[in-house]
Design an enzyme around this catalytic site. Structure first.
Site, PDB file in Angstrom:
ATOM      1  N   SER A  77       0.632  -1.298  -0.069  1.00 39.71           N
ATOM      2  CA  SER A  77      -0.164   0.033   0.030  1.00 39.71           C
ATOM      3  C   SER A  77       0.749   1.371  -0.024  1.00 39.71           C
ATOM      4  CB  SER A  77      -0.859  -0.021   1.212  1.00 39.71           C
ATOM      5  OG  SER A  77      -1.749   0.948   1.170  1.00 39.71           O
ATOM      6  N   ASP A 119      -1.605   1.225  -3.545  1.00 41.01           N
ATOM      7  CA  ASP A 119      -2.412   0.221  -4.213  1.00 41.01           C
ATOM      8  C   ASP A 119      -3.716   0.619  -4.441  1.00 41.01           C
ATOM      9  OD1 ASP A 119      -3.301   0.497  -1.491  1.00 41.01           O
ATOM     10  OD2 ASP A 119      -3.633  -1.879  -1.145  1.00 41.01           O
ATOM     11  N   ASP A 164      -6.454   1.890  -3.102  1.00 42.49           N
ATOM     12  CA  ASP A 164      -7.765   1.561  -2.144  1.00 42.49           C
ATOM     13  C   ASP A 164      -7.900   2.951  -1.508  1.00 42.49           C
ATOM     14  OD1 ASP A 164      -5.868   1.228  -0.254  1.00 42.49           O
ATOM     15  OD2 ASP A 164      -6.496  -0.919   0.204  1.00 42.49           O
ATOM     16  N   ALA A 222     -10.903   8.284   7.866  1.00 42.64           N
ATOM     17  CA  ALA A 222     -10.503   9.889   7.497  1.00 42.64           C
ATOM     18  C   ALA A 222      -9.408   9.870   6.522  1.00 42.64           C
ATOM     19  CB  ALA A 222     -10.113  10.637   8.634  1.00 42.64           C
ATOM     20  N   ARG A 239      -3.341   5.363  20.398  1.00 44.09           N
ATOM     21  CA  ARG A 239      -3.511   3.746  20.258  1.00 44.09           C
ATOM     22  C   ARG A 239      -2.027   3.391  19.621  1.00 44.09           C
ATOM     23  NH1 ARG A 239      -4.211   3.502  14.826  1.00 44.09           N
ATOM     24  NH2 ARG A 239      -4.571   1.222  14.681  1.00 44.09           N
ATOM     25  N   ALA A 240      -1.966   2.059  19.714  1.00 43.04           N
ATOM     26  CA  ALA A 240      -0.743   1.602  19.066  1.00 43.04           C
ATOM     27  C   ALA A 240      -0.943   1.263  17.654  1.00 43.04           C
ATOM     28  CB  ALA A 240      -0.393   0.080  19.707  1.00 43.04           C
TER      29      ALA A 240
HETATM   30  C1  16G Z   1      -4.227  -0.382   7.626  1.00 45.20           C
HETATM   31  C2  16G Z   1      -5.527  -0.471   7.445  1.00 45.20           C
HETATM   32  C3  16G Z   1      -6.235   0.910   7.225  1.00 45.20           C
HETATM   33  C4  16G Z   1      -5.823   1.579   8.482  1.00 45.20           C
HETATM   34  C5  16G Z   1      -4.511   1.582   8.693  1.00 45.20           C
HETATM   35  C6  16G Z   1      -4.127   1.867  10.136  1.00 45.20           C
HETATM   36  C7  16G Z   1      -6.786  -2.003   5.900  1.00 45.20           C
HETATM   37  C8  16G Z   1      -7.078  -2.488   4.449  1.00 45.20           C
HETATM   38  N1  16G Z   1      -5.943  -1.150   5.866  1.00 45.20           N
HETATM   39  O1  16G Z   1      -3.492   0.088   6.424  1.00 45.20           O
HETATM   40  O2  16G Z   1      -7.680   0.807   6.899  1.00 45.20           O
HETATM   41  O3  16G Z   1      -6.312   2.804   8.355  1.00 45.20           O
HETATM   42  O4  16G Z   1      -4.039   0.302   8.589  1.00 45.20           O
HETATM   43  O5  16G Z   1      -2.788   2.044  10.460  1.00 45.20           O
HETATM   44  O6  16G Z   1      -7.762  -2.328   6.962  1.00 45.20           O
HETATM   45  P1  16G Z   1      -2.138   2.063  11.951  1.00 45.20           P
HETATM   46  O7  16G Z   1      -2.841   0.853  12.379  1.00 45.20           O
HETATM   47  O8  16G Z   1      -0.750   1.756  11.606  1.00 45.20           O
HETATM   48  O9  16G Z   1      -2.575   3.477  12.360  1.00 45.20           O
HETATM   49 MG    MG Z   2      -3.782   1.168   0.529  1.00 50.72          MG
END
Ligand code: 16G
Ligand code: MG
Length: 549
Positions: A69, A290, A292, A385, A511-512
């Site tokens: 991604s 990617d 999305d 967001a 959050r983690a």
């Molecule tokens: C991933 C998730 C995305 C989320 C991001 C948060 C999918 C397909 N992708 O890219 O939705 O916003 O993780 O990242 O679920 P973080 O946990 O590092 O904040």
């Molecule tokens: Mg993506």
């Protein structure tokens, strides 16, 4: 060891050794994602699981996407797609994690055990479909995957370089081709045709104003967008003709993927990407690596950057779809809701609840959570967001929309557009191309400029920062709070609450990250200087907190 493929699995596993001392891998929100050099054995193990999953689901096709991604070019990743284009069912994630952490000498045994535990009948044929993004490491990883599919006697189709949502489309299309309402033709061309036909119908009376420039993050979105443009109406066509400029399309230079461009760069930096040359109020959009996710933005006079993020797309889509449902005389029949995460700007939530008078649900981060909740409604609009989201129409809603008998020309018009939207929107997963077309349709029909779109409500000043911590697992949120309250480290939430209290309309949560070794801190307040001050203080709090033990 009863599974008939176990010997072949053992033999092939020798070519995909797990490096000793590798950190444990976890199948997270985005599947497995890491430095591409570590991924070969992981992808091999995912291939084994894909075969099991397909057999368990009576031979339905399972998708495997190789992508990282918005991560830098050196990374890559792998994730599984379930038969209807959803993310892998959560209860299987632990099997993915177990297999990925199994040394190659023990792989056949772990595979046979998983097959047994999951009650998989190895006589059922397995079918897997594959795609990858433009990362150079993708090709060899597909080879590792194919080794696992061959070892398990699975059928497979390698679709080559595609966007993630295209693979989700193909997975669902493959599994519904004999249904009364197939999702679409089982081909990449079928995907473009479905979207372009729906776009033309939705735009039958409208022409977008101005042009649209799309920053493709130097990734696979550029390939898909250029191909799609061949199916679009001509630029000067009065129905739907749109001039699209493609920016950041250097897929021949892999190292520039997501580099100073793309949706993640734009959202986290709240700034335009490299190569931006928009005049005031020119409409721009950015995809991620990617494709999305999508975001819109523009410059006001004086180069003031204005972002139209996932929250804005959600409010725009919810407003428009609700109007159509009303005009089509289906308001009583179809319940509409908007699903967000804690990262949604507070002003957007307030706007949806107070002005649109629609129900808002808040879930933890990660598409699978939002998707799940949105699917409980007749029409569920969900967006993070960061620009990842879509609209789900339940079977019930689709039937009602299909079967409704319009009582007036106005009802027919609304129904025609609504029907087109159910085709235009990629209901399997967020899709930058499809979401972008949806936005274009809405802006054209409502005769909105980006300026008018941005004026529907005013965002609260906000910022998201990343704080490096020794061990992110020291941080956990209280279940059921959609990640808005910390339960670990003990006492930290109370301290955050005391701090946040000082700022007008302050809101802040920690959050983690699910994708990086860090914690994220989001904050918003009425004044931008308060946001900065609040985040500085919370960051300090995190830095001085001793490691939990
Ligand atoms: C991933 C998730 C995305 C989320 C991001 C948060 C999918 C397909 N992708 O890219 O939705 O916003 O993780 O990242 O679920 P973080 O946990 O590092 O904040
Ligand atoms: Mg993506």
């Amino acid at each position: 060891m009863s599974d008939q493929y176990a010997d072949a699995v053992a033999a092939a596993a020798k070519s995909h050794p797990r490096p000793s001392g590798a950190k444990p891998f976890v199948y997270g929100t985005a599947g497995f994602r890491m430095n591409a050099d570590l991924l070969d054995p992981v992808v091999y193990s995912v291939g084994l699981l894909a075969a099991l999953r397909s057999r368990k689901l009576k031979g339905q096709a399972i998708g495997v996407m190789i992508t990282a991604s918005h991560n830098p070019a050196k990374d890559n990743g792998v994730k599984l797609v379930d038969p209807y284009g959803d993310m892998l069912e959560q209860s299987w994630e632990s099997y993915a994690t177990t297999l990925a952490n199994t040394p190659s000498e023990e792989m056949a045994e772990a595979y046979a055990k998983a097959a047994k535990d999951l009650g998989v009948d190895s006589d059922i044929p397995a079918n897997v479909i594959i795609a990858r993004d433009t990362r150079p490491s993708g090709k060899a990883l597909v080879d590792a995957l194919v080794d696992a599919l061959k070892a398990t006697g699975s059928q497979y189709t390698d679709y080559g370089v595609l966007t993630t949502p295209q693979l989700h489309y193909l997975t669902r299309a493959t599994n519904t081709q004999n249904d009364a309402h197939p999702y679409g033709e089982v081909s990449v061309e079928g995907y473009y045709k479905k979207l372009s036909e729906a776009y033309k119908t939705a735009m039958r009376h409208d022409k977008p104003t101005g042009s649209l420039t799309v920053d493709c993050a130097n990734g696979v979105g550029a390939v898909a967008l250029k191909e799609f443009l061949k199916y679009m109406p001509k630029e000067d066509d009065l129905s739907g003709g749109l001039k699209v400029n493609v920016a950041n399309d250097r897929i021949d230079k892999p190292e520039v993927l997501n580099e100073k461009c793309g949706a993640d760069f734009v959202k986290s930096g709240q700034r335009a990407p490299e190569g931006f040359n928009g005049k005031p109020f020119d409409r721009w959009a950015s995809y991620d690596g990617d494709a999305d996710r999508v975001l819109y933005y523009f410059h006001e006079e004086g180069s003031i950057f204005r972002l139209l993020d996932g929250d804005r797309i959600a409010t725009l889509a919810a407003t428009f779809i609700r109007e159509l449902v009303q005009k089509a005389g289906l308001e009583e029949d179809l319940q509409l809701a908007v699903v967000q995460t804690a990262y949604a700007n507070g002003a957007s939530t307030k706007y949806i609840e107070d002005v649109l008078k629609l129900k808002v649900e808040c879930t933890p981060t990660g598409v699978k959570h939002l998707h799940h909740v949105a699917s409980r409604y007749d029409i569920g609009v969900y967006f993070e967001a960061n620009g990842h989201g879509t609209v789900l129409f339940s079977q019930n809603a689709q039937r009602k929309i299909r079967k409704a008998d319009p009582q007036s020309p106005a009802e027919l018009e609304a129904l025609t557009t609504l029907r087109a939207l159910t085709e235009l929107i990629n209901q399997t997963v967020g899709d930058a191309l499809s979401d972008m077309l949806l936005v274009e349709v809405i802006l054209a029909q409502k005769e909105y400029t980006v300026k008018e779109w941005a004026a529907t409500y005013e965002d609260m000043p906000n910022r998201l920062i990343k704080v490096l911590v020794p061990d992110k697992s020291d941080y956990a949120t209280v279940p059921g709070t959609a990640e808005r309250k910390l339960e670990k480290p003990a006492g930290m939430q109370d301290k955050i609450d005391v701090l946040v209290e000082k700022y007008r309309n302050g809101r802040c949560f920690v959050r983690a990250s699910g994708t990086e070794d860090a914690v994220r801190v989001y904050g918003e307040a009425s004044a931008a200087y308060d946001v900065d001050d609040m985040l500085r203080n919370v960051e300090q709090l995190i830095k001085v907190t001793p490691k939990a033990n």
